[in-house]
Write a protein that holds these residues in place. Structure first.
Motif, PDB file in Angstrom:
ATOM      1  N   VAL A  74       0.808  -1.226   0.000  1.00 34.24           N
ATOM      2  CA  VAL A  74       0.000   0.000   0.000  1.00 34.24           C
ATOM      3  C   VAL A  74       0.836   1.270   0.000  1.00 34.24           C
ATOM      4  O   VAL A  74       0.318   2.350  -0.292  1.00 34.24           O
ATOM      5  CB  VAL A  74      -0.964   0.010   1.210  1.00 34.24           C
ATOM      6  N   PHE A  75       2.142   1.175   0.328  1.00 34.12           N
ATOM      7  CA  PHE A  75       2.944   2.408   0.417  1.00 34.12           C
ATOM      8  C   PHE A  75       4.411   2.075   0.154  1.00 34.12           C
ATOM      9  O   PHE A  75       4.929   1.070   0.632  1.00 34.12           O
ATOM     10  CB  PHE A  75       2.794   3.052   1.793  1.00 34.12           C
ATOM     11  N   GLN A  76       5.097   2.968  -0.625  1.00 32.93           N
ATOM     12  CA  GLN A  76       6.528   2.848  -0.885  1.00 32.93           C
ATOM     13  C   GLN A  76       7.140   4.251  -0.896  1.00 32.93           C
ATOM     14  O   GLN A  76       6.534   5.192  -1.391  1.00 32.93           O
ATOM     15  CB  GLN A  76       6.792   2.189  -2.240  1.00 32.93           C
ATOM     16  N   PHE A  77       8.361   4.351  -0.348  1.00 32.30           N
ATOM     17  CA  PHE A  77       9.049   5.652  -0.343  1.00 32.30           C
ATOM     18  C   PHE A  77      10.550   5.420  -0.472  1.00 32.30           C
ATOM     19  O   PHE A  77      11.142   4.657   0.281  1.00 32.30           O
ATOM     20  CB  PHE A  77       8.743   6.444   0.921  1.00 32.30           C
ATOM     21  N   ASP A  78      11.159   6.102  -1.445  1.00 31.06           N
ATOM     22  CA  ASP A  78      12.589   6.058  -1.709  1.00 31.06           C
ATOM     23  C   ASP A  78      13.196   7.386  -1.267  1.00 31.06           C
ATOM     24  O   ASP A  78      12.939   8.437  -1.882  1.00 31.06           O
ATOM     25  CB  ASP A  78      12.834   5.819  -3.207  1.00 31.06           C
ATOM     26  N   ARG A  79      13.985   7.363  -0.203  1.00 32.18           N
ATOM     27  CA  ARG A  79      14.540   8.613   0.324  1.00 32.18           C
ATOM     28  C   ARG A  79      15.579   9.215  -0.611  1.00 32.18           C
ATOM     29  O   ARG A  79      15.744  10.437  -0.656  1.00 32.18           O
ATOM     30  CB  ARG A  79      15.176   8.368   1.698  1.00 32.18           C
ATOM     31  N   LYS A 136       5.087   6.357  -3.632  1.00 30.87           N
ATOM     32  CA  LYS A 136       3.979   5.708  -4.324  1.00 30.87           C
ATOM     33  C   LYS A 136       3.060   5.110  -3.277  1.00 30.87           C
ATOM     34  O   LYS A 136       3.503   4.370  -2.394  1.00 30.87           O
ATOM     35  CB  LYS A 136       4.499   4.615  -5.262  1.00 30.87           C
ATOM     36  N   GLN A 137       1.759   5.424  -3.360  1.00 29.62           N
ATOM     37  CA  GLN A 137       0.803   4.914  -2.397  1.00 29.62           C
ATOM     38  C   GLN A 137      -0.508   4.578  -3.093  1.00 29.62           C
ATOM     39  O   GLN A 137      -0.894   5.224  -4.069  1.00 29.62           O
ATOM     40  CB  GLN A 137       0.567   5.904  -1.260  1.00 29.62           C
ATOM     41  N   GLN A 183      -0.285   8.880   5.605  1.00 30.68           N
ATOM     42  CA  GLN A 183       0.682   9.973   5.577  1.00 30.68           C
ATOM     43  C   GLN A 183       1.970   9.494   6.222  1.00 30.68           C
ATOM     44  O   GLN A 183       1.970   8.981   7.336  1.00 30.68           O
ATOM     45  CB  GLN A 183       0.136  11.201   6.317  1.00 30.68           C
ATOM     46  N   LEU A 184       3.086   9.673   5.496  1.00 27.89           N
ATOM     47  CA  LEU A 184       4.385   9.242   6.007  1.00 27.89           C
ATOM     48  C   LEU A 184       4.913  10.267   6.999  1.00 27.89           C
ATOM     49  O   LEU A 184       4.951  11.468   6.714  1.00 27.89           O
ATOM     50  CB  LEU A 184       5.377   9.069   4.854  1.00 27.89           C
TER      51      LEU A 184
END
Length: 530
Positions: free
Chosen positions: A279-284, A290-291, A297-298
């Motif tokens: 349901v959620f991905q984040f590349d720092r 992408k959600q 909310q991250l």
């Protein structure tokens, strides 16, 4: 975000490198070369200068004295590719007295080329030689889905003023300085689209004939080999409960990772181990998110420079209950933490005879007991109907004083926490009472407010005209009475005179008192007074 990060890196490097205590900045040129590559150090920036004596010396960063490499007297023998061996190393000097050798890890430092003519110093050039080491991890072949580290290390570090990594398309990548003279960028969860030559751009410190050096590193992802993480470190599974649409925090492992993703299992089904939903991905590093759901909310560090741990803020709907697993990737390691979420939602349904209060809790694995209670009458047994993940209490209609009041649905969780929701049932309004509808009153009030000024003006005009006519009639009566009495002018002293006056006609008793008096004929039948 990306522009800010790059500016941060450049400023940060300039501050760190400029404060280096070992940097004397007394060189006239800077040369950066990779380890194991041949390097040429020119003695002259222009045409070759004829000198009798040419001397090459070296001083490493940790040394305080010059070491002689070779010395050539051109007056005794022509300079044409002379070889010299010092400390097990071979140096070549050419006709333009430039020095060439294969750079090793210990060759960094200052090099001095001193030209002398007849025992006098003709020219001296000091070159700072910096060695560059490029590292790619993991080493080829690179598995699909792994995190790639691109590292550039420059020694001595004070040769660098700033720098960054660029993508094969020339786009700046987020670059950090984990140590002095080191430039680092990462490519989390790589795929075949990440293949290509990555460029390390380095800006030198101080004077240099070449202010920028660029070196490349090739990245090739093996699409036939997937990265594996057999030793994922999971924290203990926690449980949380929340009312629908109220914020709840889903924690992640206490690791400042490169990449974070969140999985979700449907309620009551995760025990059978079905496929979860990502349901959620984040590349720092790429600042890419992408959600699949908008109510996530991250929280935590959104950039690489920021410190802290990841977490998610969720305003859950009823369908958001279930088990969540947060996974944080840091280089080749993965850390995970699971949380089971129970959501309580209360609604109502009205029929002709009953009002049903419906209490729903989809994640049943965390609920030990559920019940409805009447706050004003807690001892009364309520008519309830239980289903899987649902508890319904029915209130007979119409509502009576005995059935009105507050009803509470309470969940007792397995961890002994409680979650409750209060629903208020109100009495209907008394029969025959009507409440004015604002929509019907507003037009009447608006019309009344519009007509009030017009009515006031009309009444004022009417009163003014009536007052004028009354004044005239009083004057007629006074003058008529005075004519018949011949002596009395006050009507309150001789009321009999009023009875003797004829009913019709105009009578005037004019008694001038000065030259400026104005006499008007008073007509009892003035048209304005009819």
């Amino acid at each position: 975000m990306r522009t800010y990060s790059l500016c941060f890196v450049l400023v940060y490097m300039c501050l760190i490198l400029s404060s280096a205590p070992d940097r004397a900045n007394n060189w006239t040129d800077v040369v950066i070369v990779q380890e194991g590559r041949p390097v040429t150090l020119p003695c002259s920036d222009g045409p070759a200068t004829v000198a009798e004596q040419v001397t090459w010396m070296m001083m490493r960063p940790e040394e305080k004295h010059w070491t002689l490499l070779l010395s050539v007297n051109s007056s005794r023998r022509p300079v044409d590719r002379l070889l010299s061996s010092t400390r097990g190393r071979t140096f070549e000097i050419f006709e333009d007295v430039s020095l060439q050798f294969i750079a090793t890890a210990t060759d960094g430092g200052r090099y001095s080329c001193l030209m002398q003519q007849r025992g006098r110093k003709l020219k001296e050039k000091i070159i700072l030689l910096a060695l560059l080491k490029l590292t790619l991890a993991p080493a080829p072949s690179i598995p699909l889905g792994s995190t790639v580290r691109l590292t550039a290390q420059v020694s001595p570090y004070y040769a660098v003023a700033g720098g960054m990594w660029l993508s094969p398309a020339g786009v700046p990548l987020l670059t950090v300085v984990p140590a002095q003279g080191t430039l680092l960028t990462k490519l989390p969860r790589v795929n075949r689209g990440d293949n290509g030559l990555y460029i390390c751009s380095i800006h030198v410190q101080g004077q240099s004939s070449k202010p920028e050096y660029k070196h490349t590193l090739n990245v090739t992802v093996n699409a036939w080999e997937a990265a594996t993480f057999p030793n994922i470190k999971y924290d203990s599974t926690g449980s949380k409960a929340s009312l629908s649409n109220l914020p709840v925090t889903l924690p992640c492992p206490p690791v400042s990772g490169d990449y974070v993703q969140l999985y979700w299992w449907k309620p009551n089904l995760h025990m059978s181990n079905p496929e979860p939903e990502l349901v959620f991905q984040f590349d720092r590093w790429r600042n890419h998110m992408k959600q699949n759901r908008s109510n996530f909310q991250l929280l935590g560090p959104s950039s690489v420079e920021a410190k802290g741990n990841f977490s998610f803020l969720l305003r859950p709907k009823l369908r958001d209950a279930g088990r969540y697993q947060c996974e944080v990737f840091l280089d080749s390691a993965v850390f995970g933490q699971s949380t089971t979420l129970t959501v309580l939602h209360v609604s109502n349904k009205t029929s002709s005879s009953t009002l049903d209060l419906i209490c729903k809790y989809p994640e049943r694995s965390q609920v030990k007991r559920a019940k409805w209670t009447h706050v004003e009458r807690p001892d009364v047994q309520l008519p309830m109907k239980a289903m899987l993940g649902m508890l319904i209490v029915s209130v007979s209609l119409p509502v009576t004083p005995e059935t009105a009041g507050q009803y509470i649905c309470t969940l007792l969780l397995e961890n002994l926490q409680t979650l409750s929701y209060t629903y208020t049932v109100t009495l209907p309004p008394p029969e025959g009472s009507s409440v004015p509808q604002p929509s019907a009153l507003l037009p009447s009030l608006s019309l009344l407010l519009f007509l009030m000024p017009l009515i006031a003006v009309a009444v004022g005009v009417l009163l003014w005209r009536r007052g004028r006519c009354s004044l005239r009639r009083n004057v007629d009566v006074e003058h008529t009475l005075s004519h018949y009495s011949g002596e009395v002018e006050n009507i309150y002293e001789n009321p009999e005179d009023l009875r003797q006056s004829p009913p019709h006609g105009v009578y005037m008793d004019l008694k001038p008192t000065g030259e400026t008096d104005v006499y008007r004929e008073l007509d009892r039948y003035d048209p304005c007074c009819d």
